[in-house]
Design a protein around this motif. Structure first.
Motif, PDB file in Angstrom:
ATOM      1  N   LYS A  12      56.151  38.030  47.366  1.00  0.00           N
ATOM      2  CA  LYS A  12      55.013  38.044  46.554  1.00  0.00           C
ATOM      3  C   LYS A  12      54.010  39.131  46.330  1.00  0.00           C
ATOM      4  N   LYS A  13      53.897  39.496  45.221  1.00  0.00           N
ATOM      5  CA  LYS A  13      52.956  40.530  44.908  1.00  0.00           C
ATOM      6  C   LYS A  13      52.020  40.099  43.862  1.00  0.00           C
ATOM      7  N   TYR A  14      50.944  39.727  43.828  1.00  0.00           N
ATOM      8  CA  TYR A  14      49.873  39.417  42.959  1.00  0.00           C
ATOM      9  C   TYR A  14      48.769  40.381  42.824  1.00  0.00           C
ATOM     10  N   PHE A  15      48.799  40.855  41.487  1.00  0.00           N
ATOM     11  CA  PHE A  15      47.546  41.881  41.353  1.00  0.00           C
ATOM     12  C   PHE A  15      46.246  41.102  40.756  1.00  0.00           C
ATOM     13  N   PRO A  16      45.164  41.295  41.322  1.00  0.00           N
ATOM     14  CA  PRO A  16      43.967  40.635  40.808  1.00  0.00           C
ATOM     15  C   PRO A  16      43.646  41.302  39.453  1.00  0.00           C
ATOM     16  N   VAL A  17      43.256  40.638  38.768  1.00  0.00           N
ATOM     17  CA  VAL A  17      42.730  41.240  37.155  1.00  0.00           C
ATOM     18  C   VAL A  17      41.245  41.118  37.149  1.00  0.00           C
ATOM     19  N   LYS A  18      40.696  42.091  36.937  1.00  0.00           N
ATOM     20  CA  LYS A  18      39.240  42.413  36.671  1.00  0.00           C
ATOM     21  C   LYS A  18      38.577  41.806  35.475  1.00  0.00           C
TER      22      LYS A  18
END
Length: 326
Positions: A12-18
């Motif tokens: 899994k790769k989740y990128f946080p959203v600012k």
């Protein structure tokens, strides 16, 4: 059946959203790769296809450990790359190299071809200067270029020649695995064929294992032993190229194949038109990610995510209606 050289487990790769607000803390994430598992066998070519934004390139960078996974593991020859230190990863990276999509942007315009191909040897302290120069000449010959090309700069070459230079650089450390991330998509069709034939010849000569990423189904069909179809961060179907092209079981795979032009204009083919837009990976649909665009979706598809299930030998499909599609 050959042994697995790479094993991908629940990656899994989740990128946080600012958040746009100055003080608010956002909990939103982009699920670029969402629970992907498969293996790559030694000496084979695994093709990965899907629409733009489905997570193909992110997956490639996770396998290379250019970015670290949120969860899951990437095991190369028994080593979990995600758990290695930077020093250990540098050593392991000799075994796995990458050919990038853009042959223009992936070469430093300030360096000669000799310097570009020699760079991996210098970084990993392989051989003397004379041995490195000899290696560069050998690699240039292998990819169909000449000695006199060594002193020239990238801007003096065509797109196909630049990609040959990229291939030579990727082979400099004698890797076992090469990841080709859309490596022919920026080239003319005739040049694509030349580069793909070169990749196949090199695979036979150096016993290479390829992960070949592309949105072009005809290209993937020509070079791949097995194919994985991705949709919104997940693998929805996987099998040999014969099974995928002649016996596709997932509605998304069938829609992709229906868009591929036939070789003869006299051959009629029914086009599958998907309705609706591709959902956002920041807010994917519940259950099966494809259900909002699927003409066969049921109530179960809206609430329960289908597992990647074995349909036939080497053929896996993620669909609740497996075997029941018209």
């Amino acid at each position: 059946m050959s042994e697995a050289i790479i094993q991908i487990n629940q990656l899994k790769k989740y990128f946080p959203v600012k958040d746009q607000s100055l003080f608010a803390k956002s909990s939103k994430v982009v699920k670029a790769v969402d629970d992907v598992s498969f293996e790559v066998r030694r000496g084979e070519t695994l093709g990965i296809v899907g629409e733009s934004g489905c997570g193909k390139s992110t997956l490639a960078r996770l396998v290379m450990q250019l970015i670290r996974p949120t969860e899951g593991s990437v095991i190369l020859n028994g080593q979990d790359l995600a758990k290695l230190s930077d020093k250990e990863m540098k050593k392991a990276r000799k075994s796995i190299q990458m050919i990038f999509q853009n042959p223009y942007a992936s070469l430093d315009p300030r360096k000669t071809v000799e310097q570009l191909i020699m760079e991996p040897l210098v970084i990993h302290q392989v051989g003397t200067h004379q041995e490195r120069v000899k290696k560069v000449k050998e690699l240039l010959a292998v990819v169909g270029l000449s000695d006199y090309h060594a002193t020239r700069y990238p801007h003096e070459f065509s797109g196909g020649q630049r990609q040959r230079i990229n291939i030579a650089r990727a082979l400099a450390l004698n890797p076992e695995v090469v990841i080709c991330d859309e490596s022919v998509s920026a080239l003319d069709v005739s040049i694509q064929a030349q580069v793909i034939n070169l990749l196949k010849e090199l695979q036979a000569s150096f016993n290479l294992t390829y992960i070949f990423i592309s949105h072009d189904l005809n290209v993937v069909r020509y070079i791949s032993d097995r194919i994985a179809v991705m949709y919104l961060g997940r693998v929805v179907e996987m099998g040999t190229y014969e099974e995928i092209y002649h016996n596709a079981q997932h509605p998304y795979t069938r829609a992709l194949l229906s868009a591929v032009p036939k070789e003869s204009p006299l051959v009629k083919k029914e086009r599958v038109i998907l309705t609706g837009d591709v959902p956002s990976p920041m807010n994917p649909p519940s259950g099966c990610h494809f259900h909002k665009r699927c003409p066969y979706a049921t109530d179960r598809c809206q609430t329960e995510a289908p597992a990647l299930t074995l349909y036939e030998e080497q053929h896996m499909v993620s669909c609740h209606l497996l075997g029941n599609l018209s």
